[in-house]
Write a protein that holds these residues in place. Structure first.
Motif: not given
Ligand code: NI
Length: 173
Positions: A93-96, A50-52, A135-141
């Protein structure tokens, strides 16, 4: 392979719940390759589709950040966190969220089931930075973001800073 554009908060597309992957085809392989290249170029330790702007349940992680460490790319397709144990607080941190670093509470260890890019199912027990990244990346989904874990005050401060940043970027373009 191609480096894709990373969406920044408060882009609405980051809030969409991503769709499961049904076809483990060449398109998925290309997506995973592009995601890895985009993550390494940033650089970051994790990136979710989702970040891209791709609304699919896919993320990539590589927590081997040392200069001499061999790369440790891990691909998670249709992941499911089966178990969360303990609690840790760590600066994320987060790339977004360029330039934002905030303390976030997460489970200390997780057990996750997912498929790789070929459709091969696997189960993994993770701890430390890998568990946090999962956990961080799974949240993005699920359209959930780092700020959602913060106090209302911190969340407002980050929101304002990001909105201001987006306006500055728009003005510069
Ligand atoms: Ni992130």
């Amino acid at each position: 392979m191609a480096v894709r554009t990373i969406l920044h908060y408060p882009d609405e597309r980051l809030r969409k719940v991503a769709e499961p992957v049904t076809d483990f085809d060449a398109e998925l392989a290309r997506l995973v390759d592009d995601m890895a290249e985009t993550m390494y170029a940033a650089p970051g330790v994790g990136l979710a589709a989702p970040q891209i702007g791709v609304s699919r349940r896919v993320f990539v992680i590589d927590v081997a950040t040392g200069d001499d460490e061999p790369s440790d790319l891990r691909v998670f397709v249709n992941p499911e966190i089966l178990e969360r144990v303990g609690e840790v607080q760590n600066e994320e941190g987060c790339l977004s969220f360029p330039g934002v670093h905030e303390d976030v509470k997460r489970a200390e260890r997780v057990r996750v089931r997912a498929c790789d890019q070929h459709g091969q199912s696997f189960e993994l027990e993770a701890e430390a930075l890998l568990a946090i990244a999962i956990q961080h990346e799974n949240d993005h989904l699920d359209g959930k973001l780092m700020v959602d874990h913060l106090s209302l005050l911190r969340r407002r401060l980050v929101h304002r800073a990001m909105v201001k940043r987006a306006a500055a970027v728009d003005a510069a373009e």
